[in-house]
Design an enzyme around this catalytic site. Sequence first.
Site, PDB file in Angstrom:
ATOM      1  N   LYS A  58      22.225 -41.839  -8.284  1.00  0.00           N
ATOM      2  CA  LYS A  58      22.875 -40.532  -8.272  1.00  0.00           C
ATOM      3  C   LYS A  58      24.174 -40.678  -7.495  1.00  0.00           C
ATOM      4  CE  LYS A  58      21.726 -36.187  -9.490  1.00  0.00           C
ATOM      5  NZ  LYS A  58      20.996 -35.681 -10.630  1.00  0.00           N
ATOM      6  N   GLY A  66      19.071 -18.972 -10.199  1.00  0.00           N
ATOM      7  CA  GLY A  66      20.163 -19.866 -10.612  1.00  0.00           C
ATOM      8  C   GLY A  66      20.277 -19.856 -12.123  1.00  0.00           C
ATOM      9  N   GLY A  96      22.825 -21.087 -14.110  1.00  0.00           N
ATOM     10  CA  GLY A  96      23.937 -21.929 -14.544  1.00  0.00           C
ATOM     11  C   GLY A  96      23.642 -22.468 -15.935  1.00  0.00           C
ATOM     12  N   ASN A  97      24.082 -23.691 -16.189  1.00  0.00           N
ATOM     13  CA  ASN A  97      23.906 -24.296 -17.516  1.00  0.00           C
ATOM     14  C   ASN A  97      22.453 -24.318 -17.956  1.00  0.00           C
ATOM     15  OD1 ASN A  97      26.630 -25.058 -18.118  1.00  0.00           O
ATOM     16  ND2 ASN A  97      26.456 -26.551 -16.466  1.00  0.00           N
ATOM     17  N   VAL A  98      21.575 -24.763 -17.068  1.00  0.00           N
ATOM     18  CA  VAL A  98      20.160 -24.874 -17.435  1.00  0.00           C
ATOM     19  C   VAL A  98      19.490 -23.501 -17.384  1.00  0.00           C
ATOM     20  CG1 VAL A  98      17.943 -25.958 -16.904  1.00  0.00           C
ATOM     21  CG2 VAL A  98      20.060 -27.230 -16.537  1.00  0.00           C
TER      22      VAL A  98
HETATM   23  P1  NAD Z   1      24.904 -25.330 -12.624  1.00  0.00           P
HETATM   24  O1  NAD Z   1      25.884 -25.714 -11.588  1.00  0.00           O
HETATM   25  O2  NAD Z   1      25.379 -25.077 -13.999  1.00  0.00           O
HETATM   26  O3  NAD Z   1      24.108 -24.012 -12.157  1.00  0.00           O
HETATM   27  C1  NAD Z   1      23.621 -23.818 -10.884  1.00  0.00           C
HETATM   28  C2  NAD Z   1      23.623 -22.304 -10.669  1.00  0.00           C
HETATM   29  O4  NAD Z   1      22.947 -22.015  -9.460  1.00  0.00           O
HETATM   30  C3  NAD Z   1      25.036 -21.719 -10.553  1.00  0.00           C
HETATM   31  O5  NAD Z   1      25.172 -20.605 -11.418  1.00  0.00           O
HETATM   32  C4  NAD Z   1      25.133 -21.326  -9.079  1.00  0.00           C
HETATM   33  O6  NAD Z   1      25.970 -20.200  -8.871  1.00  0.00           O
HETATM   34  C5  NAD Z   1      23.677 -20.995  -8.782  1.00  0.00           C
HETATM   35  N1  NAD Z   1      23.321 -21.039  -7.376  1.00  0.00           N
HETATM   36  C6  NAD Z   1      23.742 -21.889  -6.390  1.00  0.00           C
HETATM   37  N2  NAD Z   1      23.154 -21.580  -5.228  1.00  0.00           N
HETATM   38  C7  NAD Z   1      22.332 -20.521  -5.471  1.00  0.00           C
HETATM   39  C8  NAD Z   1      21.444 -19.764  -4.688  1.00  0.00           C
HETATM   40  N3  NAD Z   1      21.281 -20.021  -3.389  1.00  0.00           N
HETATM   41  N4  NAD Z   1      20.743 -18.763  -5.276  1.00  0.00           N
HETATM   42  C9  NAD Z   1      20.896 -18.481  -6.585  1.00  0.00           C
HETATM   43  N5  NAD Z   1      21.728 -19.178  -7.393  1.00  0.00           N
HETATM   44  C10 NAD Z   1      22.437 -20.175  -6.833  1.00  0.00           C
HETATM   45  O7  NAD Z   1      23.759 -26.452 -12.594  1.00  0.00           O
HETATM   46  P2  NAD Z   1      22.725 -26.794 -13.736  1.00  0.00           P
HETATM   47  O8  NAD Z   1      23.258 -27.907 -14.531  1.00  0.00           O
HETATM   48  O9  NAD Z   1      22.258 -25.552 -14.405  1.00  0.00           O
HETATM   49  O10 NAD Z   1      21.525 -27.410 -12.865  1.00  0.00           O
HETATM   50  C11 NAD Z   1      20.645 -26.568 -12.131  1.00  0.00           C
HETATM   51  C12 NAD Z   1      19.649 -27.419 -11.360  1.00  0.00           C
HETATM   52  O11 NAD Z   1      18.903 -28.232 -12.269  1.00  0.00           O
HETATM   53  C13 NAD Z   1      20.293 -28.403 -10.361  1.00  0.00           C
HETATM   54  O12 NAD Z   1      19.444 -28.550  -9.257  1.00  0.00           O
HETATM   55  C14 NAD Z   1      20.342 -29.696 -11.140  1.00  0.00           C
HETATM   56  O13 NAD Z   1      20.351 -30.826 -10.293  1.00  0.00           O
HETATM   57  C15 NAD Z   1      19.063 -29.610 -11.917  1.00  0.00           C
HETATM   58  N6  NAD Z   1      19.053 -30.404 -13.142  1.00  0.00           N
HETATM   59  C16 NAD Z   1      20.002 -30.188 -14.091  1.00  0.00           C
HETATM   60  C17 NAD Z   1      19.983 -30.953 -15.249  1.00  0.00           C
HETATM   61  C18 NAD Z   1      20.989 -30.731 -16.355  1.00  0.00           C
HETATM   62  O14 NAD Z   1      20.792 -31.259 -17.460  1.00  0.00           O
HETATM   63  N7  NAD Z   1      22.035 -29.961 -16.133  1.00  0.00           N
HETATM   64  C19 NAD Z   1      19.011 -31.938 -15.426  1.00  0.00           C
HETATM   65  C20 NAD Z   1      18.029 -32.106 -14.438  1.00  0.00           C
HETATM   66  C21 NAD Z   1      18.078 -31.342 -13.287  1.00  0.00           C
END
Ligand code: NAD
Length: 365
Positions: free
Chosen positions: A94, A194, A196-198
Amino acid sequence: MVTEVVKIKDLKKLAPVFGQLSFENHEQIVFCNDKDTGLKAIISIHNTVLGPALGGTRMWNYSTEWHALNDVLRLSRGMTYKSAITGLNLGGGKAVIIGDAKTQKNPELMLRFGEFVHSLGGRYITAADVGMVTGDMDLIRTVTPYVTGISEEKGGAGNPSPITAYGVFMGMKAASKFKFGSDDLEDKVVYVEGIGNVGEALVEHLCNEGAKIYISDIDQDRLEEVRDKYSATIYDGNNLHAEEMDIYSPCALGATINDVTIDQLKAKVIAGAANNQLADEEKHGLLLREKGIVYAPDFLINAGGIISVYAELENYGKQEIIRKTENIFNTTLEILSNAETNEISTHQAALDIAQAKIDIRKREN
Ligand code: NAD
């Protein structure tokens, strides 16, 4: 969040790197610094027994460098177990870039970071994590082949987040089947922390299934956007963890299951995308078990993304990506039953299987 929960004095009290709280025999840790672009990054390679260390790059405005180091150590270790349990020939790695992705990310910084990745000769392969997008990966691809999560136009598998969300949905269904006797999520009260994307892609699946969805995020614009697209309610209280709910889905950052929240949690199932949800894996894993909360291990159910980017290395297509991701349902059920039979935490049950796969390969090598 990791950064809020881990106390700085705890991080500092041991030797700087090999004595860090989260150091667990990591193979290599690379500190990347570039004066011209202002790049400050850390690449962590935890284990390469099963293959090259693949894992995303996170760009985050860490409050201290100790927090960045702690995060990358924990995240890279998680990747080792994620790939192992998913049956991929990949090790765990990572990277973190210290900085605000909204204001400090620029092409020069991305390219310089790509050169550092390249300098490792393929021992570490990067991808996108929080704060990074597919376009960043396309840019990094111009200076190194050791990057995945490339856009479909450029011949990659595209944004892995929707696949991650689908895998989390599969894991959530499996955990619900285990806890409630049915994998049907209709009318289940689900809190997604949260979006975001996921998180957003997960909300879409939950909405199609007829779940009662509550969403929370620190970004108000996003909350309104997602609420307007799906039938979700914005959570406006100040302690989500203490709310009555069927399912809690942490999809922001890690360590939201910690000494403070664990006593408050009323959820019956926990299934989310965030990495490293348990602040203390052993202690909090066991406490969840004692409370009768079914926890679907994060590194098991959020593997959709790595399945998707691995397709770029192994040349398999969308169908195989979906098949492998749907299998998360079966693996989750298997792990949950295993944990019950052996009276161990679900996290430990998943770790044991992953570790066994690594040990076998190590003996064969
Ligand atoms: P992202 O950055 O698109 O979304 C994260 C969201 O969380 C954002 O909208 C942010 O504003 C919000 N956030 C941050 N702190 C917060 C809090 N204290 N309370 C509420 N919301 C909060 O990230 P993502 O790609 O959606 O990933 C989300 C999680 O899943 C991360 O931990 C990431 O490591 C994990 N993950 C993602 C993937 C992937 O394919 N994108 C794969 C495996 C794991």
